[in-house]
Scaffold this motif. Structure first.
Motif, PDB file in Angstrom:
ATOM      1  N   TYR A 139       0.908  -1.000   0.319  1.00 38.61           N
ATOM      2  CA  TYR A 139       0.370   0.016   0.252  1.00 38.61           C
ATOM      3  C   TYR A 139       0.610   0.995  -0.308  1.00 38.61           C
ATOM      4  N   ILE A 140       1.894   1.224   0.137  1.00 40.34           N
ATOM      5  CA  ILE A 140       3.144   2.155  -0.015  1.00 40.34           C
ATOM      6  C   ILE A 140       3.521   3.162  -1.279  1.00 40.34           C
ATOM      7  N   SER A 141       2.989   4.492  -1.508  1.00 39.26           N
ATOM      8  CA  SER A 141       3.518   4.319  -2.800  1.00 39.26           C
ATOM      9  C   SER A 141       4.211   4.255  -3.068  1.00 39.26           C
ATOM     10  N   LYS A 142       5.272   4.307  -4.354  1.00 37.35           N
ATOM     11  CA  LYS A 142       6.861   4.456  -4.661  1.00 37.35           C
ATOM     12  C   LYS A 142       6.932   5.076  -5.272  1.00 37.35           C
ATOM     13  N   ASN A 143       8.147   5.824  -5.270  1.00 32.64           N
ATOM     14  CA  ASN A 143       8.830   7.155  -6.089  1.00 32.64           C
ATOM     15  C   ASN A 143       8.711   6.757  -7.667  1.00 32.64           C
ATOM     16  N   ARG A 144       9.571   7.158  -9.133  1.00 27.72           N
ATOM     17  CA  ARG A 144      10.317   6.745 -10.080  1.00 27.72           C
ATOM     18  C   ARG A 144      11.108   6.239 -10.363  1.00 27.72           C
ATOM     19  N   ASN A 145      11.262   6.068  -8.941  1.00 28.09           N
ATOM     20  CA  ASN A 145      12.812   5.524  -9.120  1.00 28.09           C
ATOM     21  C   ASN A 145      12.493   3.970  -7.554  1.00 28.09           C
ATOM     22  N   ASP A 146      11.362   3.908  -7.866  1.00 22.72           N
ATOM     23  CA  ASP A 146      10.578   2.384  -7.403  1.00 22.72           C
ATOM     24  C   ASP A 146      11.425   2.489  -5.792  1.00 22.72           C
ATOM     25  N   LYS A 147      11.763   3.530  -5.172  1.00 24.77           N
ATOM     26  CA  LYS A 147      11.888   3.900  -3.565  1.00 24.77           C
ATOM     27  C   LYS A 147      10.280   3.867  -3.092  1.00 24.77           C
ATOM     28  N   MET A 148       9.790   3.662  -1.856  1.00 18.32           N
ATOM     29  CA  MET A 148       9.043   3.559  -0.367  1.00 18.32           C
ATOM     30  C   MET A 148       9.087   4.882  -0.676  1.00 18.32           C
ATOM     31  N   HIS A 149       8.460   5.455  -0.865  1.00 23.32           N
ATOM     32  CA  HIS A 149       7.325   7.252  -0.597  1.00 23.32           C
ATOM     33  C   HIS A 149       7.964   7.137   1.608  1.00 23.32           C
ATOM     34  N   GLU A 150       8.827   8.062   1.579  1.00 23.58           N
ATOM     35  CA  GLU A 150       9.719   7.575   2.705  1.00 23.58           C
ATOM     36  C   GLU A 150       9.038   9.018   3.639  1.00 23.58           C
ATOM     37  N   GLY A 151       7.419   9.269   3.444  1.00 24.77           N
ATOM     38  CA  GLY A 151       6.681  10.248   4.568  1.00 24.77           C
ATOM     39  C   GLY A 151       5.673   9.453   4.597  1.00 24.77           C
ATOM     40  N   ILE A 152       5.522   8.394   3.862  1.00 23.53           N
ATOM     41  CA  ILE A 152       4.473   7.479   4.626  1.00 23.53           C
ATOM     42  C   ILE A 152       5.490   6.015   5.666  1.00 23.53           C
ATOM     43  N   VAL A 153       6.313   5.601   4.738  1.00 29.35           N
ATOM     44  CA  VAL A 153       7.301   4.923   5.288  1.00 29.35           C
ATOM     45  C   VAL A 153       7.718   5.635   7.037  1.00 29.35           C
ATOM     46  N   ASP A 154       7.722   7.662   7.552  1.00 30.40           N
ATOM     47  CA  ASP A 154       7.633   8.018   8.511  1.00 30.40           C
ATOM     48  C   ASP A 154       6.583   7.622   9.732  1.00 30.40           C
ATOM     49  N   ALA A 155       5.658   8.087   8.233  1.00 28.18           N
ATOM     50  CA  ALA A 155       3.845   7.960   9.248  1.00 28.18           C
ATOM     51  C   ALA A 155       4.087   7.008   9.821  1.00 28.18           C
ATOM     52  N   LEU A 156       4.248   5.562   8.663  1.00 22.51           N
ATOM     53  CA  LEU A 156       3.567   4.652   9.654  1.00 22.51           C
ATOM     54  C   LEU A 156       4.534   4.070  10.854  1.00 22.51           C
ATOM     55  N   LEU A 157       6.075   4.509  10.725  1.00 23.98           N
ATOM     56  CA  LEU A 157       6.920   4.014  12.233  1.00 23.98           C
ATOM     57  C   LEU A 157       6.306   4.945  13.100  1.00 23.98           C
ATOM     58  N   ILE A 158       5.892   5.993  13.131  1.00 24.68           N
ATOM     59  CA  ILE A 158       5.037   6.698  13.777  1.00 24.68           C
ATOM     60  C   ILE A 158       3.918   6.174  14.434  1.00 24.68           C
ATOM     61  N   ALA A 159       3.808   5.922  13.895  1.00 28.42           N
ATOM     62  CA  ALA A 159       2.048   5.181  14.069  1.00 28.42           C
ATOM     63  C   ALA A 159       2.896   3.742  14.758  1.00 28.42           C
ATOM     64  N   GLY A 160       3.307   3.307  14.516  1.00 24.48           N
ATOM     65  CA  GLY A 160       4.027   1.768  15.202  1.00 24.48           C
ATOM     66  C   GLY A 160       4.508   2.476  16.630  1.00 24.48           C
ATOM     67  N   TYR A 161       5.105   3.570  17.044  1.00 21.63           N
ATOM     68  CA  TYR A 161       6.018   4.025  17.756  1.00 21.63           C
ATOM     69  C   TYR A 161       3.827   4.079  18.812  1.00 21.63           C
ATOM     70  N   ALA A 162       3.185   4.519  17.831  1.00 18.96           N
ATOM     71  CA  ALA A 162       1.788   4.772  19.115  1.00 18.96           C
ATOM     72  C   ALA A 162       1.527   3.619  19.562  1.00 18.96           C
ATOM     73  N   LEU A 163       1.250   2.770  18.179  1.00 22.13           N
ATOM     74  CA  LEU A 163       0.590   1.441  19.005  1.00 22.13           C
ATOM     75  C   LEU A 163       1.499   0.697  20.172  1.00 22.13           C
ATOM     76  N   ARG A 164       3.016   0.652  20.009  1.00 26.60           N
ATOM     77  CA  ARG A 164       3.515   0.769  21.413  1.00 26.60           C
ATOM     78  C   ARG A 164       3.856   0.869  22.548  1.00 26.60           C
ATOM     79  N   GLN A 165       3.390   2.738  22.465  1.00 20.71           N
ATOM     80  CA  GLN A 165       3.075   3.279  23.730  1.00 20.71           C
ATOM     81  C   GLN A 165       1.711   3.122  23.927  1.00 20.71           C
ATOM     82  N   SER A 166       0.738   2.913  23.375  1.00 14.15           N
ATOM     83  CA  SER A 166      -0.856   2.572  24.024  1.00 14.15           C
ATOM     84  C   SER A 166      -0.782   1.180  24.473  1.00 14.15           C
ATOM     85  N   GLY A 167       0.165   0.178  23.957  1.00 15.53           N
ATOM     86  CA  GLY A 167      -0.002  -1.385  24.540  1.00 15.53           C
ATOM     87  C   GLY A 167      -0.523  -1.351  23.704  1.00 15.53           C
TER      88      GLY A 167
END
Length: 166
Positions: free
Chosen positions: A135-163
């Motif tokens: 589901y993570i969009s990619k740029n012209r070089n076939d690299k994952m969208h860095e903003g979505i990658v970071d936002a997903l990791l922030i969400a993962g951090y939030a999940l851990r903080q919430s238990g």
């Protein structure tokens, strides 16, 4: 149950909405941006639209310091961050600010310290969230969208903080 909206600010940032209330749902949004003359800026109305679609979410907004960038870029980053902050405030959604060093320390655990932060983030997403890779969009070089990658990791951090794992 958990309903999290993680925001990676900046023009190339993104929103990741993980809602586990009434079944698992996820939504990934690129940062809405508009052209203002020669410059681009965060689209306040677009941000409000995303926030209204994420009713009941707890917002985790990355609070980064614009370092190692020119004064014009730092000023524009600050304006964009303020737009996000105001939109979140007007939405009435609860917000937690998280510094990149804080979420990265948790989400990059076990990854070689020799790598650059963006490379660590991609490895972390592949390891922790393989179900979302398609589901993570990619740029012209076939690299994952860095903003979505970071936002997903922030969400993962939030999940851990919430238990709730992640």
């Amino acid at each position: 149950m958990v309903n999290i909206l993680a925001i990676d600010p900046g023009l190339t940032g993104a929103f990741v909405h993980l809602n586990f209330i009434g079944g698992k749902r996820h939504f990934f949004y690129d940062m809405p941006v508009i052209k203002n003359g020669k410059d681009r800026e965060i689209d306040f109305a677009g941000v409000r639209k995303i926030l209204s679609a994420c009713r009941g979410a707890h917002v985790y907004l990355e609070r980064a310091m614009p370092m190692a960038m020119g004064s014009k870029h730092a000023f524009n980053y600050g304006r964009g961050f303020a737009a996000l902050e105001i939109a979140v405030s007007l939405s009435g959604l609860p917000v937690t600010y998280v510094e990149p060093q804080k979420w990265a320390k948790v989400m990059h655990a076990g990854i070689s310290a020799d790598l650059k932060p963006k490379a660590k983030s991609i490895i972390a997403v592949r390891r922790l969230f393989p179900q979302y890779i398609k589901y993570i969009s990619k740029n012209r070089n076939d690299k994952m969208h860095e903003g979505i990658v970071d936002a997903l990791l922030i969400a993962g951090y939030a999940l851990r903080q919430s238990g709730s794992g992640g």
